[in-house]
Write a protein that holds these residues in place. Structure first.
Motif, PDB file in Angstrom:
ATOM      1  N   PRO A  47      12.441  -1.266  -0.122  1.00 11.29           N
ATOM      2  CA  PRO A  47      11.971  -2.557  -0.616  1.00 11.29           C
ATOM      3  C   PRO A  47      12.388  -2.792  -2.065  1.00 11.29           C
ATOM      4  O   PRO A  47      12.474  -1.855  -2.850  1.00 11.29           O
ATOM      5  CB  PRO A  47      10.442  -2.451  -0.512  1.00 11.29           C
ATOM      6  CG  PRO A  47      10.147  -1.006  -0.505  1.00 11.29           C
ATOM      7  CD  PRO A  47      11.357  -0.291   0.019  1.00 11.29           C
ATOM      8  N   THR A  48      12.639  -4.050  -2.395  1.00 12.51           N
ATOM      9  CA  THR A  48      12.964  -4.406  -3.774  1.00 12.51           C
ATOM     10  C   THR A  48      11.686  -4.261  -4.595  1.00 12.51           C
ATOM     11  O   THR A  48      11.563  -3.364  -5.407  1.00 12.51           O
ATOM     12  CB  THR A  48      13.490  -5.848  -3.849  1.00 12.51           C
ATOM     13  OG1 THR A  48      12.558  -6.701  -3.179  1.00 12.51           O
ATOM     14  CG2 THR A  48      14.844  -5.952  -3.176  1.00 12.51           C
ATOM     15  N   TYR A  49      10.691  -5.090  -4.348  1.00  9.97           N
ATOM     16  CA  TYR A  49       9.372  -4.948  -4.945  1.00  9.97           C
ATOM     17  C   TYR A  49       8.434  -4.449  -3.853  1.00  9.97           C
ATOM     18  O   TYR A  49       8.622  -4.792  -2.694  1.00  9.97           O
ATOM     19  CB  TYR A  49       8.879  -6.302  -5.474  1.00  9.97           C
ATOM     20  CG  TYR A  49       9.457  -6.654  -6.821  1.00  9.97           C
ATOM     21  CD1 TYR A  49      10.817  -6.898  -6.971  1.00  9.97           C
ATOM     22  CD2 TYR A  49       8.649  -6.736  -7.955  1.00  9.97           C
ATOM     23  CE1 TYR A  49      11.356  -7.201  -8.210  1.00  9.97           C
ATOM     24  CE2 TYR A  49       9.180  -7.050  -9.202  1.00  9.97           C
ATOM     25  CZ  TYR A  49      10.535  -7.282  -9.325  1.00  9.97           C
ATOM     26  OH  TYR A  49      11.061  -7.579 -10.556  1.00  9.97           O
ATOM     27  N   THR A  50       7.425  -3.665  -4.207  1.00  8.79           N
ATOM     28  CA  THR A  50       6.567  -3.072  -3.169  1.00  8.79           C
ATOM     29  C   THR A  50       5.900  -4.140  -2.316  1.00  8.79           C
ATOM     30  O   THR A  50       5.635  -3.935  -1.145  1.00  8.79           O
ATOM     31  CB  THR A  50       5.463  -2.173  -3.775  1.00  8.79           C
ATOM     32  OG1 THR A  50       4.773  -2.889  -4.776  1.00  8.79           O
ATOM     33  CG2 THR A  50       6.045  -0.906  -4.355  1.00  8.79           C
TER      34      THR A  50
ATOM     35  N   LEU B  53       0.477 -10.067  -5.674  1.00  8.84           N
ATOM     36  CA  LEU B  53       1.328  -9.624  -4.576  1.00  8.84           C
ATOM     37  C   LEU B  53       1.863  -8.217  -4.832  1.00  8.84           C
ATOM     38  O   LEU B  53       1.917  -7.379  -3.939  1.00  8.84           O
ATOM     39  CB  LEU B  53       2.481 -10.615  -4.385  1.00  8.84           C
ATOM     40  CG  LEU B  53       3.412 -10.354  -3.195  1.00  8.84           C
ATOM     41  CD1 LEU B  53       2.634 -10.336  -1.899  1.00  8.84           C
ATOM     42  CD2 LEU B  53       4.497 -11.413  -3.135  1.00  8.84           C
ATOM     43  N   ASP B  54       2.271  -7.950  -6.071  1.00  7.96           N
ATOM     44  CA  ASP B  54       2.721  -6.600  -6.424  1.00  7.96           C
ATOM     45  C   ASP B  54       1.602  -5.601  -6.160  1.00  7.96           C
ATOM     46  O   ASP B  54       1.832  -4.521  -5.604  1.00  7.96           O
ATOM     47  CB  ASP B  54       3.104  -6.526  -7.914  1.00  7.96           C
ATOM     48  CG  ASP B  54       4.489  -7.080  -8.209  1.00  7.96           C
ATOM     49  OD1 ASP B  54       4.796  -7.230  -9.404  1.00  7.96           O
ATOM     50  OD2 ASP B  54       5.255  -7.346  -7.266  1.00  7.96           O
ATOM     51  N   LEU B  56      -0.928  -5.817  -4.109  1.00  5.25           N
ATOM     52  CA  LEU B  56      -1.154  -5.650  -2.676  1.00  5.25           C
ATOM     53  C   LEU B  56      -0.035  -4.828  -2.046  1.00  5.25           C
ATOM     54  O   LEU B  56      -0.267  -4.043  -1.129  1.00  5.25           O
ATOM     55  CB  LEU B  56      -1.263  -7.012  -1.988  1.00  5.25           C
ATOM     56  CG  LEU B  56      -2.502  -7.828  -2.384  1.00  5.25           C
ATOM     57  CD1 LEU B  56      -2.485  -9.189  -1.709  1.00  5.25           C
ATOM     58  CD2 LEU B  56      -3.783  -7.091  -2.015  1.00  5.25           C
ATOM     59  N   GLY B  57       1.185  -5.003  -2.554  1.00  4.30           N
ATOM     60  CA  GLY B  57       2.302  -4.199  -2.055  1.00  4.30           C
ATOM     61  C   GLY B  57       2.104  -2.733  -2.379  1.00  4.30           C
ATOM     62  O   GLY B  57       2.343  -1.843  -1.552  1.00  4.30           O
ATOM     63  N   GLN B  58       1.647  -2.470  -3.603  1.00  9.07           N
ATOM     64  CA  GLN B  58       1.380  -1.083  -3.989  1.00  9.07           C
ATOM     65  C   GLN B  58       0.242  -0.511  -3.149  1.00  9.07           C
ATOM     66  O   GLN B  58       0.321   0.628  -2.677  1.00  9.07           O
ATOM     67  CB  GLN B  58       1.050  -1.021  -5.485  1.00  9.07           C
ATOM     68  CG  GLN B  58       2.280  -1.263  -6.363  1.00  9.07           C
ATOM     69  CD  GLN B  58       1.923  -1.646  -7.777  1.00  9.07           C
ATOM     70  OE1 GLN B  58       0.833  -1.340  -8.259  1.00  9.07           O
ATOM     71  NE2 GLN B  58       2.838  -2.314  -8.466  1.00  9.07           N
ATOM     72  N   SER B  61       1.550   0.452   0.366  1.00 11.25           N
ATOM     73  CA  SER B  61       2.289   1.718   0.442  1.00 11.25           C
ATOM     74  C   SER B  61       1.362   2.917   0.236  1.00 11.25           C
ATOM     75  O   SER B  61       1.493   3.922   0.925  1.00 11.25           O
ATOM     76  CB  SER B  61       3.409   1.830  -0.603  1.00 11.25           C
ATOM     77  OG  SER B  61       3.693   0.637  -1.207  1.00 11.25           O
ATOM     78  N   LYS B 136       8.648   3.055  -8.092  1.00 13.14           N
ATOM     79  CA  LYS B 136       8.727   1.611  -7.899  1.00 13.14           C
ATOM     80  C   LYS B 136       7.593   0.919  -8.646  1.00 13.14           C
ATOM     81  O   LYS B 136       7.802  -0.068  -9.344  1.00 13.14           O
ATOM     82  CB  LYS B 136       8.579   1.258  -6.409  1.00 13.14           C
ATOM     83  CG  LYS B 136       9.774   1.625  -5.597  1.00 13.14           C
ATOM     84  CD  LYS B 136       9.864   0.757  -4.363  1.00 13.14           C
ATOM     85  CE  LYS B 136      10.063  -0.698  -4.706  1.00 13.14           C
ATOM     86  NZ  LYS B 136      11.224  -0.933  -5.565  1.00 13.14           N
ATOM     87  N   ALA B 137       6.396   1.433  -8.495  1.00 11.40           N
ATOM     88  CA  ALA B 137       5.217   0.786  -9.070  1.00 11.40           C
ATOM     89  C   ALA B 137       5.271   0.728 -10.594  1.00 11.40           C
ATOM     90  O   ALA B 137       4.858  -0.272 -11.191  1.00 11.40           O
ATOM     91  CB  ALA B 137       3.957   1.506  -8.605  1.00 11.40           C
ATOM     92  N   GLU B 140       7.066  -2.248 -11.866  1.00 14.38           N
ATOM     93  CA  GLU B 140       6.335  -3.505 -11.671  1.00 14.38           C
ATOM     94  C   GLU B 140       5.181  -3.622 -12.654  1.00 14.38           C
ATOM     95  O   GLU B 140       4.976  -4.663 -13.274  1.00 14.38           O
ATOM     96  CB  GLU B 140       5.818  -3.566 -10.222  1.00 14.38           C
ATOM     97  CG  GLU B 140       6.963  -3.693  -9.220  1.00 14.38           C
ATOM     98  CD  GLU B 140       6.561  -3.344  -7.779  1.00 14.38           C
ATOM     99  OE1 GLU B 140       7.479  -3.176  -6.956  1.00 14.38           O
ATOM    100  OE2 GLU B 140       5.357  -3.239  -7.495  1.00 14.38           O
TER     101      GLU B 140
END
Lengths: 163, 259
Positions: A47-50, B53-54, B56-58, B61, B136-137, B140
């Motif tokens: 993924p680009t951003y999580t 959104l970031d 929630l994405g974190q 995962s 990744k986190a 962000e």
């Protein structure tokens, strides 16, 4: 029977990024690895951003692209390491983005978490190339883009953030 | 997804810890989502929605990895929507209501300064999945903490009213900060395996960053105040129950729904 890695890569290069359709998912750096083992095919994507909401669509598109190749077992895996970065992008990819009207990412430098540290490097306008631009918001229409305004040609534009 | 093998001796601790990281971001993401459509300016409305959104994405995962580590078949949705208050491990700081914009920004800054250093530390974890998510986190959260820090400076070094509101928010939320750096048995055991950020290492970094930005914002950091504790063991303020009720009502009412 089934295709080889080159052919599969070519098929995946035909899949546009859902958000920025002038760029495909391979040059975007989303496709990480293609592994063929007889009847089994595994494609790793990252993924680009999580929180990127397009990942589900991309996974579906990858499955659809390879569906007619005759593999008995297809797995599309999401991997996190090494982390996705814009540093892998080619100059052609950056130019495509600019032509589309989005200022491309520069090289990732020493990005600081401290306030106002980004003010030192203004982003060049993708329409008129002026650097007399200002940041309107670090977050644009999507998490990967920031919003700017060009004081020279008076147009707003987005910038794909260095990541 | 899980590439790395988990040593059974740390399995239970790692599950607990991943719930802490995942729940922090799930609850914070939910709080930020409440601003959607109500932001003070269009750019901030969009900005907070993106940060949410970031988060929630974190959370997705981290909770997915947590479920795999637990090994009982629970995925991220099961964990997010079918646990009650006492099973949530998020820090009390992130469940506090949004309040005015100063409070939202102060809460964001205090938490992100912690999250940034925590993820930075975890990029070196010997577990490939955890290290990958952290790598990744951290990128962000770098944008999040900068965004919140910039607003904190504008509010603190702003008008009389913005300064007052920012200072009040800082005074009110300060009692939830020590908890972020508690070194309980779970953290202590995981730190020995390199699987948790060592509070002794990240606390000074958080102190330095908060002090630096507060000074620039002409705000005063509270001293010697009461500090809350207990959320990492499921003891929460009265706010979490209401947040979860709103967040979980649909999946709980229609547990077999698919879309």
């Amino acid at each position: 029977m089934a295709a080889d890695e080159q052919q599969i890569r070519a098929l995946l290069e035909a899949i546009p990024d859902p958000e920025i359709p002038v760029i495909n998912i391979v040059e975007m750096g989303i496709v990480r690895d293609i592994e063929i083992d007889g009847d089994r095919l595994r494609v790793d994507i990252t993924p680009t951003y999580t929180g990127c909401p397009a990942m589900h669509e991309i996974k579906t598109a990858v499955h659809a692209a390879v569906a007619d190749l005759g593999f008995g077992d297809v797995e599309v895996r999401t991997v996190y390491a090494p982390a996705w970065t814009t540093d892998t992008w080619s100059n052609e990819t950056r130019q495509k983005l600019k032509d589309y009207g989005i200022a491309p990412p520069g090289p990732t430098g020493d990005e600081s978490p401290l306030p106002f540290s980004s003010e030192q490097k203004p982003v060049a306008c993708p329409f008129c190339d002026a650097v007399d631009t200002e940041l309107k918001s670090a977050f644009g229409s999507t998490a990967c883009k920031s919003l700017h305004f060009c004081r020279a040609c008076h147009q707003p534009f987005e910038h794909f953030k260095c990541h | 997804m899980m590439a790395a093998a988990i040593d059974d001796a740390v399995r239970s601790d790692l599950f607990d810890y991943l719930l802490r990281l995942g729940d922090d971001n799930l609850v914070l993401g939910q709080r930020l989502g409440e601003w959607c459509g109500h932001g003070p300016t269009l750019e901030e409305d969009i900005g907070l929605a993106n940060i949410s959104l970031d988060c929630l994405g974190q959370a997705t995962s981290l909770l997915r990895l947590a479920g795999e580590v637990e090994g009982r078949g629970r995925d991220e949705d099961r964990l997010a929507f079918h646990r009650d208050v006492r099973e949530f491990n998020n820090a009390m700081l992130v469940e506090q209501p949004n309040g005015d914009y100063a409070k939202t920004i102060v809460r964001q800054f205090l938490y992100d300064a912690f999250g940034y250093h925590q993820f930075e530390a975890l990029t070196g974890a010997p577990n490939e999945d955890l290290a990958g998510i952290a790598a990744k986190a951290v990128k962000e959260v770098r944008y999040h903490v900068r965004h919140a820090g910039e607003w904190l400076v504008r509010f603190g070094d702003g008008t009389e009213e913005s300064h007052r509101r920012a200072q009040e928010a800082l005074d009110e939320l300060w009692c939830y900060t020590d908890e972020l750096f508690e070194r309980d048995e779970v953290v202590a055991r995981l730190v020995d395996h390199g699987l948790a950020a060592d509070p002794a290492v990240i606390r000074p970094k958080w102190d330095a960053m908060v002090k630096q930005v507060a000074e620039r914002a002409t705000l005063t950091l509270p001293e010697d105040t009461y500090q809350s504790t207990g959320s990492r063991q499921g003891i929460h303020t009265e706010h979490l129950g209401h947040l979860l009720a709103e967040m979980q009502i649909l999946p709980r009412t229609y547990p077999d729904a698919k879309w």
